[in-house]
Design an enzyme around this catalytic site. Structure first.
Site, PDB file in Angstrom:
ATOM      1  N   ARG A 106       0.867  -1.189   0.000  1.00 25.60           N
ATOM      2  CA  ARG A 106       0.000   0.000   0.000  1.00 25.60           C
ATOM      3  C   ARG A 106       0.898   1.231   0.000  1.00 25.60           C
ATOM      4  O   ARG A 106       1.789   1.338   0.843  1.00 25.60           O
ATOM      5  CB  ARG A 106      -0.916   0.048   1.222  1.00 25.60           C
ATOM      6  CG  ARG A 106      -1.505   1.459   1.419  1.00 25.60           C
ATOM      7  CD  ARG A 106      -2.553   1.564   2.484  1.00 25.60           C
ATOM      8  NE  ARG A 106      -3.787   0.928   2.059  1.00 25.60           N
ATOM      9  CZ  ARG A 106      -4.972   1.173   2.620  1.00 25.60           C
ATOM     10  NH1 ARG A 106      -5.071   2.047   3.599  1.00 25.60           N
ATOM     11  NH2 ARG A 106      -6.049   0.547   2.206  1.00 25.60           N
ATOM     12  N   HIS A 133      -7.543   0.866  -6.159  1.00 25.68           N
ATOM     13  CA  HIS A 133      -7.794   0.132  -4.915  1.00 25.68           C
ATOM     14  C   HIS A 133      -8.591  -1.126  -5.298  1.00 25.68           C
ATOM     15  O   HIS A 133      -9.764  -1.263  -4.967  1.00 25.68           O
ATOM     16  CB  HIS A 133      -8.569   1.015  -3.934  1.00 25.68           C
ATOM     17  CG  HIS A 133      -8.541   0.528  -2.515  1.00 25.68           C
ATOM     18  ND1 HIS A 133      -7.798  -0.571  -2.110  1.00 25.68           N
ATOM     19  CD2 HIS A 133      -9.168   0.982  -1.397  1.00 25.68           C
ATOM     20  CE1 HIS A 133      -7.978  -0.754  -0.817  1.00 25.68           C
ATOM     21  NE2 HIS A 133      -8.802   0.162  -0.362  1.00 25.68           N
ATOM     22  N   GLN A 136     -10.653  -3.417  -2.871  1.00 23.49           N
ATOM     23  CA  GLN A 136     -11.907  -2.797  -2.393  1.00 23.49           C
ATOM     24  C   GLN A 136     -13.047  -3.102  -3.357  1.00 23.49           C
ATOM     25  O   GLN A 136     -14.163  -3.424  -2.952  1.00 23.49           O
ATOM     26  CB  GLN A 136     -11.717  -1.284  -2.275  1.00 23.49           C
ATOM     27  CG  GLN A 136     -12.896  -0.579  -1.650  1.00 23.49           C
ATOM     28  CD  GLN A 136     -12.984  -0.822  -0.155  1.00 23.49           C
ATOM     29  OE1 GLN A 136     -11.998  -0.676   0.559  1.00 23.49           O
ATOM     30  NE2 GLN A 136     -14.153  -1.191   0.335  1.00 23.49           N
ATOM     31  N   ASP A 228     -16.914   7.998  -1.244  1.00 24.43           N
ATOM     32  CA  ASP A 228     -15.635   7.882  -0.534  1.00 24.43           C
ATOM     33  C   ASP A 228     -15.270   9.292  -0.086  1.00 24.43           C
ATOM     34  O   ASP A 228     -15.905  10.270  -0.498  1.00 24.43           O
ATOM     35  CB  ASP A 228     -14.574   7.305  -1.499  1.00 24.43           C
ATOM     36  CG  ASP A 228     -13.211   7.086  -0.840  1.00 24.43           C
ATOM     37  OD1 ASP A 228     -13.123   7.106   0.406  1.00 24.43           O
ATOM     38  OD2 ASP A 228     -12.217   6.896  -1.579  1.00 24.43           O
ATOM     39  N   CYS A 269     -16.202   2.791   1.115  1.00 23.95           N
ATOM     40  CA  CYS A 269     -15.050   1.919   1.399  1.00 23.95           C
ATOM     41  C   CYS A 269     -14.576   2.038   2.839  1.00 23.95           C
ATOM     42  O   CYS A 269     -13.943   1.132   3.354  1.00 23.95           O
ATOM     43  CB  CYS A 269     -13.914   2.233   0.441  1.00 23.95           C
ATOM     44  SG  CYS A 269     -13.333   3.935   0.570  1.00 23.95           S
ATOM     45  N   ARG A 297     -13.906  -7.456   2.837  1.00 26.30           N
ATOM     46  CA  ARG A 297     -12.486  -7.249   2.497  1.00 26.30           C
ATOM     47  C   ARG A 297     -11.686  -8.494   2.873  1.00 26.30           C
ATOM     48  O   ARG A 297     -10.781  -8.903   2.162  1.00 26.30           O
ATOM     49  CB  ARG A 297     -11.923  -6.041   3.258  1.00 26.30           C
ATOM     50  CG  ARG A 297     -12.610  -4.708   3.007  1.00 26.30           C
ATOM     51  CD  ARG A 297     -12.453  -4.222   1.594  1.00 26.30           C
ATOM     52  NE  ARG A 297     -11.066  -4.214   1.135  1.00 26.30           N
ATOM     53  CZ  ARG A 297     -10.113  -3.369   1.548  1.00 26.30           C
ATOM     54  NH1 ARG A 297     -10.416  -2.392   2.369  1.00 26.30           N
ATOM     55  NH2 ARG A 297      -8.874  -3.459   1.107  1.00 26.30           N
TER      56      ARG A 297
HETATM   57  N1   CP Z   1     -11.158   0.726   2.877  1.00 29.10           N
HETATM   58  C1   CP Z   1      -9.878   0.637   3.263  1.00 29.10           C
HETATM   59  O1   CP Z   1      -8.971   0.331   2.471  1.00 29.10           O
HETATM   60  O2   CP Z   1      -9.671   0.885   4.571  1.00 29.10           O
HETATM   61  P1   CP Z   1      -8.261   1.031   5.294  1.00 29.10           P
HETATM   62  O3   CP Z   1      -7.625   2.304   4.795  1.00 29.10           O
HETATM   63  O4   CP Z   1      -8.585   1.054   6.750  1.00 29.10           O
HETATM   64  O5   CP Z   1      -7.410  -0.157   4.920  1.00 29.10           O
HETATM   65  N1  NVA Z   2      -9.612   7.194  -1.391  1.00 34.84           N
HETATM   66  C1  NVA Z   2      -9.209   6.842  -0.055  1.00 34.84           C
HETATM   67  C2  NVA Z   2      -9.492   5.404   0.213  1.00 34.84           C
HETATM   68  C3  NVA Z   2      -9.118   4.930   1.587  1.00 34.84           C
HETATM   69  C4  NVA Z   2      -9.413   3.490   1.797  1.00 34.84           C
HETATM   70  C5  NVA Z   2      -7.733   7.163   0.144  1.00 34.84           C
HETATM   71  O1  NVA Z   2      -6.940   6.847  -0.754  1.00 34.84           O
HETATM   72  O2  NVA Z   2      -7.381   7.742   1.160  1.00 34.84           O
END
Ligand code: CP
Ligand code: NVA
Length: 311
Positions: A106, A133, A136, A228, A269, A297
């Protein structure tokens, strides 16, 4: 279906049949877990979890899934390793590839996870980048399937920041499997035009449509409204500007009514900024499946690992 040895970097790399296979595998693994039937034949394997951004769901899903499967896992936090500071991604990939059977990443640019995958020699899974993502999106699709019994022909409308990682992945995933997808956002937050064109091609093959609009009428007929945060991790400076732009696209009770269906679900999400992109009442309503999606998830990430490490 054999996905052994494959990376999971974006849904663009997967056929509709492969995505459907992953969803079915996730549903099967979920049922087995609920029935107390262990699927733990990965004893002796280990995975590395690289997080250059923070996480609750993604980290926990990978760790619990690895544990359920009998594997060990190592969490590398945003500051505690040499990655990107004292050591290149290429060298990190070659080191971790010698010790681990799979690597989750990530972080920021998609090119980083692509570079890891190029040199690791083991499956690499994208746990969120600035552009995508994909894990997700699988959880969203599984949640839809559980609620409606099928996904083809359903309609999702994503509102707000129509150009972020979650929006891009929904656009890609939905158009591949024939879920009608509309992005409702101010023009300045529309997804990349080339991506929209590409997804229109997939949607045409799957018998669905892709819409991008700044009009809220596009929510008519939606089976799910999705949103989101308006500024993603790394974009904190944009908070004020985005809030002004995206406020008209807030998911609230009135907008839920505008779908014209009383079966429309709400999802996100997470984490959510309640009172911003979604009102508290919609978030807490019986139509909200945010925690079902959060649970999914785990099952979808487990399916990705089982499929790519080999059953
Ligand atoms: N939705 C999601 O990816 O959550 P986190 O940032 O907590 O992993
Ligand atoms: N769009 C958000 C998603 C978090 C799970 C981010 O990238 O912060």
């Amino acid at each position: 279906m054999n996905l052994k040895g494959r990376n999971f970097l974006t849904l663009k790399d997967f056929t509709p049949e492969e995505i459907t296979y992953l969803l079915n595998l996730a549903a099967d693994l979920k049922e087995k877990k609920k029935n107390g039937q262990p699927v733990d034949f990965y004893r002796g394997k280990n995975i590395a979890l690289i997080f250059e951004k923070t996480s609750t769901r993604t980290r926990c899903a990978f760790e619990v899934a690895a544990h359920d499967l009998g594997m060990g896992s190592t969490y590398l936090d945003p500051t505690g390793s040499q990655i990107g500071k004292k050591e290149s991604i290429e060298d990190t990939a070659r080191v971790l590839g010698r010790m681990y059977d799979g690597i989750e990443y990530r972080g920021y640019g998609q090119e980083i996870v692509e570079e890891l995958a190029k040199y690791a020699g083991v499956p690499v899974w994208n746990g969120l980048t600035d552009q995508w993502h994909p894990t997700q999106c699988l959880a969203t699709l599984l949640t839809l399937k559980e609620n409606f019994g099928h996904i083809k022909g359903l309609k999702i409308v994503y509102l707000g920041d129509g150009r972020n990682n979650v929006a891009n992945s929904l656009l890609m995933g939905c158009s591949k499997v024939g879920v009608n997808i509309a992005i409702a956002a101010p023009k300045r937050l529309w997804p990349d035009a080339d991506l929209v064109e590409e997804c229109r091609g997939y949607a045409k093959e799957a018998g669905s449509v892709v819409e991008v609009s700044d009009e809220l009428d596009v929510v008519e007929g939606a089976d799910m409204l999705y949103t989101d945060v308006w500024f993603s991790m790394g974009e904190e400076k944009k908070e004020q500007e985005r809030t002004k732009l995206a406020l008209p696209y807030q998911v609230n009770a009135e907008l839920m009514k505008r779908t014209g269906k009383d079966t429309t679900l709400f999802s996100h999400c997470l984490p959510a900024n309640k009172g911003k992109e979604v009102t508290e009442d919609v978030f807490e309503s019986e139509k909200s499946v945010v925690f079902d999606e959060a649970e999914n998830r785990l099952h979808t990430i487990k399916a990705i690992m089982v499929a790519t490490l080999g059953e």
